[in-house]
Structure formats: C-alpha cells, structure tokens
Write a protein that holds these residues in place. Structure first.
Motif, PDB file in Angstrom:
ATOM      1  N   ALA A 173       0.961  -1.166  -0.049  1.00  0.00           N
ATOM      2  CA  ALA A 173      -0.097  -0.090   0.163  1.00  0.00           C
ATOM      3  C   ALA A 173       0.913   1.185   0.075  1.00  0.00           C
ATOM      4  O   ALA A 173       0.716   2.213  -0.732  1.00  0.00           O
ATOM      5  N   MET A 174       1.965   1.113   0.769  1.00  0.00           N
ATOM      6  CA  MET A 174       2.827   2.379   0.906  1.00  0.00           C
ATOM      7  C   MET A 174       3.557   2.613  -0.475  1.00  0.00           C
ATOM      8  O   MET A 174       3.744   3.729  -0.902  1.00  0.00           O
ATOM      9  N   GLU A 175       4.043   1.347  -1.250  1.00  0.00           N
ATOM     10  CA  GLU A 175       4.419   1.389  -2.383  1.00  0.00           C
ATOM     11  C   GLU A 175       3.532   2.225  -3.492  1.00  0.00           C
ATOM     12  O   GLU A 175       4.016   3.142  -4.233  1.00  0.00           O
ATOM     13  N   MET A 176       2.316   1.756  -3.415  1.00  0.00           N
ATOM     14  CA  MET A 176       1.282   2.050  -4.305  1.00  0.00           C
ATOM     15  C   MET A 176       0.922   3.763  -4.125  1.00  0.00           C
ATOM     16  O   MET A 176       1.191   4.383  -4.890  1.00  0.00           O
ATOM     17  N   PHE A 177       0.836   3.904  -3.030  1.00  0.00           N
ATOM     18  CA  PHE A 177       0.635   5.572  -2.555  1.00  0.00           C
ATOM     19  C   PHE A 177       1.775   6.278  -2.811  1.00  0.00           C
ATOM     20  O   PHE A 177       1.433   7.341  -3.687  1.00  0.00           O
ATOM     21  N   ALA A 178       3.067   6.056  -2.928  1.00  0.00           N
ATOM     22  CA  ALA A 178       4.061   6.589  -3.366  1.00  0.00           C
ATOM     23  C   ALA A 178       4.251   6.929  -4.880  1.00  0.00           C
ATOM     24  O   ALA A 178       4.258   7.913  -5.175  1.00  0.00           O
ATOM     25  N   TYR A 179       3.905   5.882  -5.550  1.00  0.00           N
ATOM     26  CA  TYR A 179       3.859   5.902  -6.956  1.00  0.00           C
ATOM     27  C   TYR A 179       2.764   6.877  -7.450  1.00  0.00           C
ATOM     28  O   TYR A 179       3.124   7.841  -8.050  1.00  0.00           O
ATOM     29  N   PHE A 180       1.649   6.421  -6.677  1.00  0.00           N
ATOM     30  CA  PHE A 180       0.667   7.425  -7.477  1.00  0.00           C
ATOM     31  C   PHE A 180       0.887   9.129  -7.293  1.00  0.00           C
ATOM     32  O   PHE A 180       0.479  10.042  -7.661  1.00  0.00           O
ATOM     33  N   ASN A 181       1.541   9.123  -5.800  1.00  0.00           N
ATOM     34  CA  ASN A 181       1.740  10.528  -5.460  1.00  0.00           C
ATOM     35  C   ASN A 181       2.862  11.327  -6.344  1.00  0.00           C
ATOM     36  O   ASN A 181       2.920  12.449  -6.877  1.00  0.00           O
ATOM     37  N   GLU A 182       3.644  10.414  -7.064  1.00  0.00           N
ATOM     38  CA  GLU A 182       4.517  11.053  -7.899  1.00  0.00           C
ATOM     39  C   GLU A 182       3.794  11.485  -9.316  1.00  0.00           C
ATOM     40  O   GLU A 182       4.109  12.366  -9.912  1.00  0.00           O
ATOM     41  N   VAL A 183       2.965  10.403  -9.555  1.00  0.00           N
ATOM     42  CA  VAL A 183       2.147  10.700 -10.752  1.00  0.00           C
ATOM     43  C   VAL A 183       1.383  12.041 -10.750  1.00  0.00           C
ATOM     44  O   VAL A 183       1.092  13.077 -11.572  1.00  0.00           O
ATOM     45  N   ILE A 184       0.646  12.167  -9.429  1.00  0.00           N
ATOM     46  CA  ILE A 184      -0.151  13.479  -9.228  1.00  0.00           C
ATOM     47  C   ILE A 184       0.960  14.622  -9.278  1.00  0.00           C
ATOM     48  O   ILE A 184       0.411  15.615  -9.959  1.00  0.00           O
ATOM     49  N   GLU A 185       1.916  14.604  -8.652  1.00  0.00           N
ATOM     50  CA  GLU A 185       2.881  15.713  -8.631  1.00  0.00           C
ATOM     51  C   GLU A 185       3.318  16.166 -10.051  1.00  0.00           C
ATOM     52  O   GLU A 185       3.477  17.264 -10.603  1.00  0.00           O
ATOM     53  N   GLU A 186       3.620  15.095 -10.913  1.00  0.00           N
ATOM     54  CA  GLU A 186       3.940  15.235 -12.254  1.00  0.00           C
ATOM     55  C   GLU A 186       2.826  15.914 -13.074  1.00  0.00           C
ATOM     56  O   GLU A 186       3.045  16.778 -13.962  1.00  0.00           O
ATOM     57  N   ARG A 187       1.593  15.236 -12.754  1.00  0.00           N
ATOM     58  CA  ARG A 187       0.496  15.927 -13.570  1.00  0.00           C
ATOM     59  C   ARG A 187       0.249  17.403 -13.355  1.00  0.00           C
ATOM     60  O   ARG A 187      -0.342  18.164 -14.043  1.00  0.00           O
ATOM     61  N   ARG A 188       0.599  17.835 -12.098  1.00  0.00           N
ATOM     62  CA  ARG A 188       0.253  19.231 -11.692  1.00  0.00           C
ATOM     63  C   ARG A 188       1.190  20.100 -12.476  1.00  0.00           C
ATOM     64  O   ARG A 188       1.083  21.274 -12.936  1.00  0.00           O
ATOM     65  N   SER A 189       2.527  19.641 -12.898  1.00  0.00           N
ATOM     66  CA  SER A 189       3.443  20.372 -13.372  1.00  0.00           C
ATOM     67  C   SER A 189       3.365  20.283 -15.118  1.00  0.00           C
ATOM     68  O   SER A 189       3.609  21.125 -15.846  1.00  0.00           O
ATOM     69  N   HIS A 190       2.602  18.859 -15.569  1.00  0.00           N
ATOM     70  CA  HIS A 190       2.836  18.701 -16.989  1.00  0.00           C
ATOM     71  C   HIS A 190       1.378  17.823 -17.117  1.00  0.00           C
ATOM     72  O   HIS A 190       1.515  16.683 -17.408  1.00  0.00           O
ATOM     73  N   PRO A 191       0.256  18.798 -17.180  1.00  0.00           N
ATOM     74  CA  PRO A 191      -0.902  18.210 -17.316  1.00  0.00           C
ATOM     75  C   PRO A 191      -1.014  17.478 -18.884  1.00  0.00           C
ATOM     76  O   PRO A 191      -0.491  18.085 -19.714  1.00  0.00           O
ATOM     77  N   GLY A 192      -1.921  16.240 -18.892  1.00  0.00           N
ATOM     78  CA  GLY A 192      -2.130  15.610 -20.187  1.00  0.00           C
ATOM     79  C   GLY A 192      -3.610  15.782 -20.388  1.00  0.00           C
ATOM     80  O   GLY A 192      -4.460  16.404 -19.840  1.00  0.00           O
TER      81      GLY A 192
END
Length: 390
Positions: A173-192
């Motif tokens: 669960a921690m690994e999954m949340f960490a991965y999705f947190n990275e995805v969310i932060e990346e989308r804030r900077s570079h939305p698709g």
C-alpha cells in the motif's frame, strides 16, 4: 442457526447454499457481537438506499480520516461523486470502445497462441490484462506497470482474507501511494489528457489525499470487478452450451447475458455499512447503533422472494429488452451505485464478442484458483482449451 464461517473454503467455493439457509432461517445473521450479515433482497436494497442510517464509513480501508468515494457519506460523497462522474458517464465510456476492441484483439491473439501450447488461461491472457491496460491508459500510466498493479491490487483485496499478511500488505500500500503521489505531482506540472490531469486541473480540483484514494479505488475496484465478471460469466456459460449457442447465433443478446451474469454470480458479493442508529429490518431483528452490517449482494441476487423459482437458474434472456437499470444488486444501488459499471459492461461485452467470434468449444481444463474472501468473487486463474476460428 450457528454463526457462519465466512472464511471456510467450502463456503468461498460456493456460498449460495449457505446464502439460501440465511435467507430462510436467519436473514439478519449475527456473525459475532457487533457484526451482522444481511441476506434478503428487500433488506439489502433498502440498506443500500438508506445512507442516513447505514453509513459507508467502514469502507474507508482502515483510513478513517481519508475522504474516500466508496467510504464516504453525504455531503462529502455528493461532492466527490459529482467531480468524477463525467469521465464515467456512459456517453464518455462509449468513446473508449474502439480502443478497448483493439486491446482485446491483442489479448485474444495471446490467448490463441497460448492455446496452441496447451497453456491458455482466460484470466492470465484476457480477463486480468484487458481491464488493467484500460485503467492504466485512463490514468495516463504506462501499462508496463501492470505487474505492479496486480501486486498492489492483490494486497488491497488481501486485507479481506483470513490469511492476509498485514506486513507485506502495508508495504504494498505504501509503495502504491508513493507511486501515485509521484504521478499526481507530475500532472500538476505537466498536465495531459488523462483522468488524473482532469481531476488535478478541474474547476473544483481534488486534493492530494482525495486523488490518491480515487486512484487506488480505480485501480483495485476498476479492474477487479471486470476480471471477476469475465471469469464468473465464463464459468456459467461453460456449463450451458445451449446459452453459448444462442449468443453465438445472435450476439445482440450479449448485454442481457452480462446482466444475468452480474445477478447470477456477482463479482462483488457484498460491502459493509455501519448503523448510525438502531435499525429494525424485515424479519423484526434490530441491529444496534454502531454495529457493522455486511450486505450480501450475492445472496440478494438469488432471493426467491424477488426472482421466484428460477432464482438459482442462469437464464440468458432474463434481462432481454431491459429499459433502464437492471433490478439486480450486482453493482449495488443508491448513491453508491458502481461508478465504473458502464466501463465494466462495455469491457465484458467486447470480450464476449471477441471470444465467440474467434474461438469455438471453449472449456475449462482445470480447477484454476478462486479468490478467497467474502467481498469479491471470481477466479485468479482459469485454464481453458478451445478450437480457434479461422
């Protein structure tokens, strides 16, 4: 009746005889102090629609401070559902059909190749990867991560099993949340043009916590429900060659057959609620305030009081000519009616059409491996053999 052991392998393999006993003998069944099973159709659908007295808070996956769509009540649920409804509206989902058909064709190619080697597994080659790839593309995540998706999804669902390893589950669960947190932060900077970008940049954007929980819900529920629908529907049809022949002769009957599969062997067998006040159900039993109630969709869908003497029969045309939403509880009811229902129906329809068109005489060649918890029902593996067409 004696308290039901919901982890008994015999019960998990076939819960329907036990459900019938519950409905007849003890429809509001106390498993242990403070925990109940509710099995009759009228009670189940009433609870699903009564969010004032039956709170969804137990579905918060042990994270009571989080605002989680399936674990929230109004007004939080109303806001969250409004923000994510549009991408899952049937009209929006219909636009995905060409891509889903393309993915499915590739998956069936792999199934046919495996069949030539005597290694075909309906779940491994079609039932699991198809919905995972679709979900990954919706979220804008490389489908190559689907091995991680499966591990994370299994860990989340494992929490409902008696033999769950909470140490490894927590790490996943921690690994999954960490991965999705990275995805969310990346989308804030570079939305698709993906779903995460849409939710990050909307007029009323979700916060990080809400986004994380939504990504988890979509990953786990979004793919698991469809995988189980495919496997449970296939198992029902393997035993009914006349139904397969009817669908092959007239594929327009497939949507009705999918509704019957959802009723006959629901991919989600039930969910939990908590009473916010004392609540008296149809047999006169009063469930005290603050108790946990598991509402058994799977049992409600086989209730003779609703479906009569054919409740335990798979009738391929039961829902033929259906207008509106089917009366079964396969996708729940009320404000928590499954957000991904249109997507699961479309994926199941595409798979059924592809398999009927490209294979003949599909049959199981082994027992496979079944899921092992009360809440979700399906197959983790389902070995099959068939004759390719063309």
């Amino acid at each position: 009746m004696e308290p039901l052991d919901v982890y008994d392998p015999a019960f998990l393999a076939d819960p329907y005889p036990a459900y019938a006993r519950l409905r007849d003998e003890d429809p509001v069944h106390q498993v242990q102090p403070g925990a109940w099973l509710v099995s009759r159709y009228d009670d189940v659908t009433r609870i699903l629609r009564d969010h004032d007295r039956f709170s969804s808070s137990p579905m918060n996956m042990g994270a009571p401070g989080f605002k989680f769509l399936i674990g929230s009540d109004p007004p939080d649920h109303t806001r969250l559902r409004r923000l994510v409804n549009k991408p899952f509206h049937p009209a929006a989902i219909a636009h995905l059909e060409p891509r889903i058909r393309s993915i499915c064709a590739d998956m069936v190619d792999g199934l046919i190749a495996a069949n030539e080697r005597g290694e075909a597994d309906l779940i491994e080659h079609v039932g699991y990867p198809l919905p995972v790839i679709v979900i990954a593309e919706l979220l804008g995540i490389p489908s190559e991560r689907r091995a991680d998706f499966k591990r994370w999804s299994d860990a989340m669902l494992g929490g409902m099993s008696e033999d769950f390893d909470r140490g490894s589950g927590g790490l996943a669960a921690m690994e999954m949340f960490a991965y999705f947190n990275e995805v969310i932060e990346e989308r804030r900077s570079h939305p698709g043009d993906d779903l995460v970008s849409l939710l990050v940049g909307g007029s009323e954007p979700l916060n990080n916590q809400e986004l994380l929980m939504f990504c988890m819900l979509l990953l786990v529920a979004g793919n698991e429900t469809t995988t189980n629908l495919i496997s449970n529907g296939a198992l029902a049809l393997f035993d009914r060659p006349e139904a397969v022949a009817a669908l092959r002769a007239d594929p327009s009957r497939i949507p009705a057959a999918i509704e019957e599969a959802l009723r006959f062997d629901a991919p989600v067998q039930g969910l939990m609620r908590a009473t916010t006040e004392d609540a008296t159900l149809s047999d006169g039993t009063t469930v005290p305030r603050g108790n946990l109630v598991t509402i058994l969709y799977g049992s409600a869908n086989r209730d003779e009081r609703k479906y009569g003497p054919t409740a335990d029969d798979f009738i391929v045309d039961r829902y033929a000519g259906l207008k509106g939403v089917a009366d079964h509880a396969g996708f729940g009811a009320g404000i928590h009616y499954c957000l991904g229902a249109p997507l699961a129906r479309l994926e199941a329809k595409v798979v059924a059409e592809a398999l009927l068109e490209r294979t003949r005489g599909m049959r199981r060649t082994g027992e496979g491996v079944r899921t092992s918890n009360l809440i979700v029902r399906g197959m983790k593996s389902l070995p099959v053999a068939f004759e390719p067409v063309g």
